[in-house]
Motif scaffolding. Sequence first.
Motif, mmCIF file in Angstrom:
data_model
loop_
_atom_site.group_PDB
_atom_site.id
_atom_site.type_symbol
_atom_site.label_atom_id
_atom_site.label_comp_id
_atom_site.label_asym_id
_atom_site.label_seq_id
_atom_site.Cartn_x
_atom_site.Cartn_y
_atom_site.Cartn_z
ATOM 1 N N SER A 208 0.835 -1.198 0.000
ATOM 2 C CA SER A 208 0.000 0.000 0.000
ATOM 3 C C SER A 208 0.870 1.249 0.000
ATOM 4 N N VAL A 209 0.307 2.306 -0.516
ATOM 5 C CA VAL A 209 0.980 3.606 -0.506
ATOM 6 C C VAL A 209 0.442 4.400 0.688
ATOM 7 N N VAL A 210 1.345 4.798 1.579
ATOM 8 C CA VAL A 210 0.936 5.527 2.777
ATOM 9 C C VAL A 210 1.540 6.931 2.736
ATOM 10 N N ILE A 211 0.686 7.918 2.851
ATOM 11 C CA ILE A 211 1.125 9.315 2.862
ATOM 12 C C ILE A 211 1.181 9.783 4.318
ATOM 13 N N ALA A 212 2.241 10.478 4.680
ATOM 14 C CA ALA A 212 2.344 11.002 6.047
ATOM 15 C C ALA A 212 2.651 12.495 5.978
ATOM 16 N N ASP A 213 1.710 13.280 6.410
ATOM 17 C CA ASP A 213 1.867 14.737 6.409
ATOM 18 C C ASP A 213 2.601 15.127 7.692
ATOM 19 N N THR A 214 3.746 15.769 7.561
ATOM 20 C CA THR A 214 4.533 16.148 8.749
ATOM 21 C C THR A 214 3.865 17.276 9.531
ATOM 22 N N GLY A 215 2.918 17.961 8.899
ATOM 23 C CA GLY A 215 2.301 19.122 9.546
ATOM 24 C C GLY A 215 3.142 20.376 9.382
ATOM 25 N N LYS A 216 4.351 20.224 8.875
ATOM 26 C CA LYS A 216 5.219 21.380 8.654
ATOM 27 C C LYS A 216 4.877 21.966 7.291
ATOM 28 N N ARG A 217 4.484 23.217 7.276
ATOM 29 C CA ARG A 217 4.129 23.856 6.016
ATOM 30 C C ARG A 217 5.356 24.506 5.434
ATOM 31 N N ARG A 218 5.415 24.469 4.093
ATOM 32 C CA ARG A 218 6.610 24.957 3.421
ATOM 33 C C ARG A 218 6.657 26.473 3.509
ATOM 34 N N GLY A 219 7.640 26.973 4.244
ATOM 35 C CA GLY A 219 7.825 28.417 4.257
ATOM 36 C C GLY A 219 8.859 28.767 3.208
ATOM 37 N N LEU A 220 8.833 29.941 2.675
ATOM 38 C CA LEU A 220 9.845 30.430 1.748
ATOM 39 C C LEU A 220 10.119 29.465 0.614
ATOM 40 N N VAL A 221 9.108 28.634 0.292
ATOM 41 C CA VAL A 221 9.410 27.574 -0.657
ATOM 42 C C VAL A 221 9.721 28.114 -2.043
ATOM 43 N N ASP A 222 9.044 29.193 -2.432
ATOM 44 C CA ASP A 222 9.249 29.666 -3.788
ATOM 45 C C ASP A 222 10.690 30.066 -4.043
ATOM 46 N N SER A 223 11.267 30.791 -3.089
ATOM 47 C CA SER A 223 12.632 31.246 -3.332
ATOM 48 C C SER A 223 13.613 30.072 -3.334
ATOM 49 N N ALA A 224 13.440 29.127 -2.406
ATOM 50 C CA ALA A 224 14.349 27.974 -2.367
ATOM 51 C C ALA A 224 14.151 27.093 -3.599
ATOM 52 N N TYR A 225 12.892 26.936 -4.016
ATOM 53 C CA TYR A 225 12.583 26.132 -5.202
ATOM 54 C C TYR A 225 13.225 26.770 -6.444
ATOM 55 N N ASN A 226 13.024 28.080 -6.578
ATOM 56 C CA ASN A 226 13.597 28.765 -7.740
ATOM 57 C C ASN A 226 15.115 28.719 -7.722
ATOM 58 N N GLU A 227 15.686 28.782 -6.519
ATOM 59 C CA GLU A 227 17.143 28.690 -6.421
ATOM 60 C C GLU A 227 17.633 27.336 -6.945
ATOM 61 N N ARG A 228 16.925 26.243 -6.570
ATOM 62 C CA ARG A 228 17.313 24.921 -7.074
ATOM 63 C C ARG A 228 17.191 24.869 -8.594
ATOM 64 N N SER A 332 10.737 4.673 1.951
ATOM 65 C CA SER A 332 10.058 5.903 2.372
ATOM 66 C C SER A 332 10.864 7.106 1.910
ATOM 67 N N ARG A 333 10.161 8.143 1.523
ATOM 68 C CA ARG A 333 10.854 9.346 1.041
ATOM 69 C C ARG A 333 9.932 10.560 1.131
ATOM 70 N N MET A 334 10.532 11.746 1.049
ATOM 71 C CA MET A 334 9.724 12.958 0.931
ATOM 72 C C MET A 334 9.091 12.984 -0.453
ATOM 73 N N THR A 343 5.568 12.829 3.363
ATOM 74 C CA THR A 343 6.390 11.707 2.901
ATOM 75 C C THR A 343 5.462 10.677 2.271
ATOM 76 N N VAL A 344 6.065 9.767 1.490
ATOM 77 C CA VAL A 344 5.311 8.639 0.940
ATOM 78 C C VAL A 344 6.094 7.370 1.271
ATOM 79 N N SER A 345 5.374 6.358 1.743
ATOM 80 C CA SER A 345 6.016 5.096 2.110
ATOM 81 C C SER A 345 5.302 3.948 1.415
ATOM 82 N N LEU A 346 6.070 2.911 1.128
ATOM 83 C CA LEU A 346 5.505 1.688 0.564
ATOM 84 C C LEU A 346 5.489 0.656 1.683
ATOM 85 N N VAL A 347 4.302 0.143 1.997
ATOM 86 C CA VAL A 347 4.149 -0.694 3.194
ATOM 87 C C VAL A 347 3.400 -1.977 2.820
#
Length: 388
Positions: A208-228, A332-334, A343-347
């Motif tokens: 099964s595919v299991v999704i786990a939300d860390t509850g941490k919301r992405r702050g400043l994601v646009d700038s870090a994403y664009n930097e990558r 398991s991975r982000m 994250t997504v895990s295969l269980v």
Amino acid sequence: MPNRTAALVDAFRNAYQAAPSGAVRAPGRVNLIGEHTDYNHGFCLPMAIQRDVRICWRRRDDDRVRVVSMEQQGVVEFALTTPIPHATDKASRWADYVKGCAQVLQDAGVNLKGCDLAITGDVPLGSGLSSSAALEVASMLAFLAAAGASLSNEEIAKLSQKAENTYVGTNCGILDQLSSACATEGQAMLMDCRTLRLTPAPLPSGVSVVIADTGKRRGLVDSAYNERRNQCEAGAKALGVLHLRDVTMHGLWQAVARGRLDATAKRRCEHVVAEDGRTIAAFACLRAGDAVAFGELMDQSHADLRDKFEVTCAELDGMVAIARALPGCLGSRMTGAGFGGCTVSLVRDEAVAAFVPELEKRYRAEFPTMTPAVYVTRAAAGAGALAL
Ligand code: GLA
């Protein structure tokens, strides 16, 4: 009629004192592997999830659009003139995704008609499960339906991405919108982000595919994403190609030996080149029904996203480590852009019932200020009309 759709129809009637003419839905997605490869013209392996955005629509006789959301306050109203003005207050900024779709559809020559829209969504916002893409693709379908027009799903995905890039101003790739618009129920799909070709592949039986939300919301994601993104583009340039898709690990190491890449660029490029290879290998695992090997590739992907691409965070790394230590977890991975979210895990199926509460419990113990959410999902169908 499912409850959420029935509630949406009620919300539509309350807002507009009339029945909707039709309804559409577009799902969120989880990317199983192939992260930060889409804008490098590489490969991803997503599937649609059983959470979506739904929109009821009714055509109007003028050129006005009214939008209400069951999860947001107030009515957003605009005319189908171009350019459509952006939100002026923070509270109605969510509707810019809807306005952006109206804008790019008109720019593409579609003769839109005024309409009333009511929206509901249960894709958690900012969690890496493509709530924005689901809203865009559903908005596209609603506008097209109200105008009596149609476009191919691939075209809808491309225009949705354009709305996000040019109107909302986030420089995302095509992964999220193409997943939402074109997914096949019960299947993951290998996505070639250069040709936009999708090749479905079933998940192995017994997992099964299991999704786990860390509850941490992405702050400043646009700038870090664009930097990558910029770092990848600079890396490709230094390597003499337009996109990192066209680089082999051998070619990368030769360039490193010749001093053509600095240490940061080397790490970023190594992740992307290896991730493309892992994604194709993971697709072969799906075809062969090899869930164990698939899980190992997920683990490797997370390690590179943490150490080389540097888009994880303590919460994502913690959730992955806890998952990996539990019985029946094969990998398991982000998932998504990173910096927070899910994250997504295969269980293994027989372990899922214990895995879900235990993962949540241990994560809460380690990150007491966070509110996690863990759930199992099957591969849902791509976007389309909903029966009323
Ligand atoms: C976000 C973007 C996608 C993709 C992923 C990373 O979800 O919207 O286009 O780049 O991050 O794989």
